[in-house]
Design a protein around this motif. Structure first.
Motif, PDB file in Angstrom:
ATOM      1  N   LEU A   1       0.860  -1.179   0.000  1.00  0.00           N
ATOM      2  CA  LEU A   1       0.000   0.000   0.000  1.00  0.00           C
ATOM      3  C   LEU A   1       0.899   1.234   0.000  1.00  0.00           C
ATOM      4  N   GLU A   2       0.857   1.983  -1.101  1.00  0.00           N
ATOM      5  CA  GLU A   2       1.739   3.147  -1.238  1.00  0.00           C
ATOM      6  C   GLU A   2       0.976   4.326  -1.830  1.00  0.00           C
ATOM      7  N   LEU A   3       1.399   5.532  -1.475  1.00  0.00           N
ATOM      8  CA  LEU A   3       0.828   6.750  -2.036  1.00  0.00           C
ATOM      9  C   LEU A   3       1.250   6.900  -3.496  1.00  0.00           C
ATOM     10  N   VAL A   4       0.310   7.241  -4.352  1.00  0.00           N
ATOM     11  CA  VAL A   4       0.632   7.507  -5.756  1.00  0.00           C
ATOM     12  C   VAL A   4       1.058   8.959  -5.930  1.00  0.00           C
ATOM     13  N   HIS A   5       0.443   9.855  -5.160  1.00  0.00           N
ATOM     14  CA  HIS A   5       0.747  11.288  -5.262  1.00  0.00           C
ATOM     15  C   HIS A   5       0.541  11.913  -3.891  1.00  0.00           C
ATOM     16  N   ARG A   6       0.644  13.224  -3.796  1.00  0.00           N
ATOM     17  CA  ARG A   6       0.560  13.918  -2.520  1.00  0.00           C
ATOM     18  C   ARG A   6      -0.524  14.995  -2.569  1.00  0.00           C
ATOM     19  N   LEU A   7      -1.023  15.326  -1.398  1.00  0.00           N
ATOM     20  CA  LEU A   7      -1.844  16.513  -1.200  1.00  0.00           C
ATOM     21  C   LEU A   7      -1.287  17.243   0.022  1.00  0.00           C
ATOM     22  N   ASP A   8      -1.326  18.561   0.006  1.00  0.00           N
ATOM     23  CA  ASP A   8      -0.910  19.312   1.184  1.00  0.00           C
ATOM     24  C   ASP A   8      -1.770  18.908   2.372  1.00  0.00           C
ATOM     25  N   LYS A   9      -1.212  19.034   3.555  1.00  0.00           N
ATOM     26  CA  LYS A   9      -1.944  18.695   4.772  1.00  0.00           C
ATOM     27  C   LYS A   9      -3.261  19.461   4.860  1.00  0.00           C
ATOM     28  N   GLU A  10      -3.247  20.747   4.467  1.00  0.00           N
ATOM     29  CA  GLU A  10      -4.433  21.592   4.585  1.00  0.00           C
ATOM     30  C   GLU A  10      -5.468  21.330   3.496  1.00  0.00           C
ATOM     31  N   THR A  11      -5.091  20.588   2.454  1.00  0.00           N
ATOM     32  CA  THR A  11      -5.981  20.341   1.319  1.00  0.00           C
ATOM     33  C   THR A  11      -6.771  19.050   1.519  1.00  0.00           C
ATOM     34  N   SER A  12      -8.060  19.106   1.240  1.00  0.00           N
ATOM     35  CA  SER A  12      -8.905  17.910   1.325  1.00  0.00           C
ATOM     36  C   SER A  12      -9.148  17.358  -0.075  1.00  0.00           C
ATOM     37  N   GLY A  13      -9.736  16.147  -0.129  1.00  0.00           N
ATOM     38  CA  GLY A  13     -10.178  15.628  -1.421  1.00  0.00           C
ATOM     39  C   GLY A  13      -9.545  14.340  -1.885  1.00  0.00           C
ATOM     40  N   VAL A  14      -9.613  14.117  -3.189  1.00  0.00           N
ATOM     41  CA  VAL A  14      -9.261  12.843  -3.817  1.00  0.00           C
ATOM     42  C   VAL A  14      -7.777  12.516  -3.658  1.00  0.00           C
ATOM     43  N   LEU A  15      -7.507  11.337  -3.089  1.00  0.00           N
ATOM     44  CA  LEU A  15      -6.138  10.866  -2.902  1.00  0.00           C
ATOM     45  C   LEU A  15      -6.067   9.415  -3.363  1.00  0.00           C
ATOM     46  N   VAL A  16      -5.070   9.104  -4.211  1.00  0.00           N
ATOM     47  CA  VAL A  16      -4.946   7.768  -4.803  1.00  0.00           C
ATOM     48  C   VAL A  16      -3.788   7.005  -4.181  1.00  0.00           C
ATOM     49  N   LEU A  17      -4.049   5.745  -3.832  1.00  0.00           N
ATOM     50  CA  LEU A  17      -3.021   4.840  -3.307  1.00  0.00           C
ATOM     51  C   LEU A  17      -3.015   3.570  -4.151  1.00  0.00           C
ATOM     52  N   ALA A  18      -1.828   2.986  -4.307  1.00  0.00           N
ATOM     53  CA  ALA A  18      -1.686   1.756  -5.086  1.00  0.00           C
ATOM     54  C   ALA A  18      -1.612   0.551  -4.158  1.00  0.00           C
ATOM     55  N   LYS A  19      -2.232  -0.547  -4.576  1.00  0.00           N
ATOM     56  CA  LYS A  19      -2.220  -1.781  -3.789  1.00  0.00           C
ATOM     57  C   LYS A  19      -1.282  -2.819  -4.405  1.00  0.00           C
TER      58      LYS A  19
END
Length: 305
Positions: free
Chosen positions: A124-142
């Protein structure tokens, strides 16, 4: 001496990244020294830091002394609202105020909490990043194959990223394209800052942001923002540099107005930037996948008037 057989979770990974995971707590400089000295072997032979590992490879890792670390607070198990999930990937709706990963004074983030909540997950790994203050769509790879495929899409700008941003004042209708170079710097305390610089600056990167007015509130404007380049703090700096900072932005915003809003009747105390839509190709099927996260309740309430 340890001998580790490469399984599916490490297939295709660079040797240096594999070792950094296996030798947690060992300084990077020491890991690279071990590789250069030939003390790390892959299938009994010397290998370079950028060697890609294959399924079934045997990696010989020499004994390494790791400094005793102070016991950190346990990571809580936490799931996040799921927007999409299959055997290849997981897409969640990240809340504002939660880092995507630990580090820089943050003990843990989304990825650590999800791993704790899913102990059976082999990868399980992060595909990309979002700032801590930013909400919304976050993609992770399995799966590692999904991770590399998706990261290629993000790197080659083959994804569609749209954000909802509320900015102070009345955004000019004609300003639809922002094409300004950005320069990333660190201050004396090691804090990251980004600013607009002339296009000819040798260390700057061209950055393009598309803006569409979604709703005018009089005192503020709700924007749909699509980025064609994924630079650090790109949206925040581009909008602020054009005279309309994001409401609640603690770094590039209007600090006086932010404080008044947080203490006033609306009591809005976060940055209004939300990754509302992300479109990409599914790493296994190649089909277009569009994931959307609706505005959080506090953002909906602020823009309802």
């Amino acid at each position: 001496m340890r001998r580790v057989t490469v399984d599916e979770s490490a297939e295709g990974q660079r040797l240096d990244n594999f070792l950094l995971r296996e030798l947690k707590g060992v300084p990077k400089t020491h890991v690279y020294r071990l590789i250069r000295a030939g003390e790390v072997r892959v299938n009994k032979g010397r290998a370079q830091a950028d060697t890609r590992l294959s399924l079934g490879d045997e990696v010989r890792i020499p004994p390494v002394r790791v400094a005793q670390k102070v016991e950190a607070a346990p990571v809580p198990a936490r799931e996040f609202p799921i927007l999409f999930e299959d055997e290849q990937l997981l897409v969640v709706d990240k809340p504002a105020g939660v880092a995507v990963h630990g580090g820089s004074g943050v003990s843990f983030g989304v990825i650590e909490q999800l791993r704790r909540a899913r102990p059976e997950a082999r990868f399980l790994e992060l595909v990309h990043r979002l700032d801590k203050e930013t909400s919304g769509v976050l993609v992770l790879a399995k799966k590692r194959s999904a991770l590399t495929q998706l990261q290629d899409q993000f790197r080659d700008r083959e994804t569609g990223k749209t954000y909802a941003a509320l900015v102070w004042g009345d955004w000019p209708e004609k300003l639809k394209v922002i094409d300004q170079a950005l320069l990333k710097t660190l201050d004396a305390q090691g804090e990251r800052h980004v600013r607009v610089v002339p296009a000819g600056h040798e260390a700057a990167k061209r950055s393009i942001t598309l803006v569409r007015v979604a709703k005018r509130l009089g005192w503020a404007t709700l924007l749909d923002v699509t980025i064609k380049t994924g630079r650090t703090h790109q949206i925040r700096v581009h909008l602020a540099s054009n005279g309309h900072a994001i409401v609640g932005d603690p770094k590039y915003g209007d600090f006086v107005k932010n404080k008044e809003l947080a203490r006033g009747p609306k009591r809005f105390e976060r940055m209004f930037l939300h990754a509302r839509r992300l479109q990409f190709l599914h790493p296994a099927t190649g089909e277009v996948l569009a994931c959307e996260a609706e505005l959080p309740a506090d953002c909906r309430a602020l823009t309802a008037a």
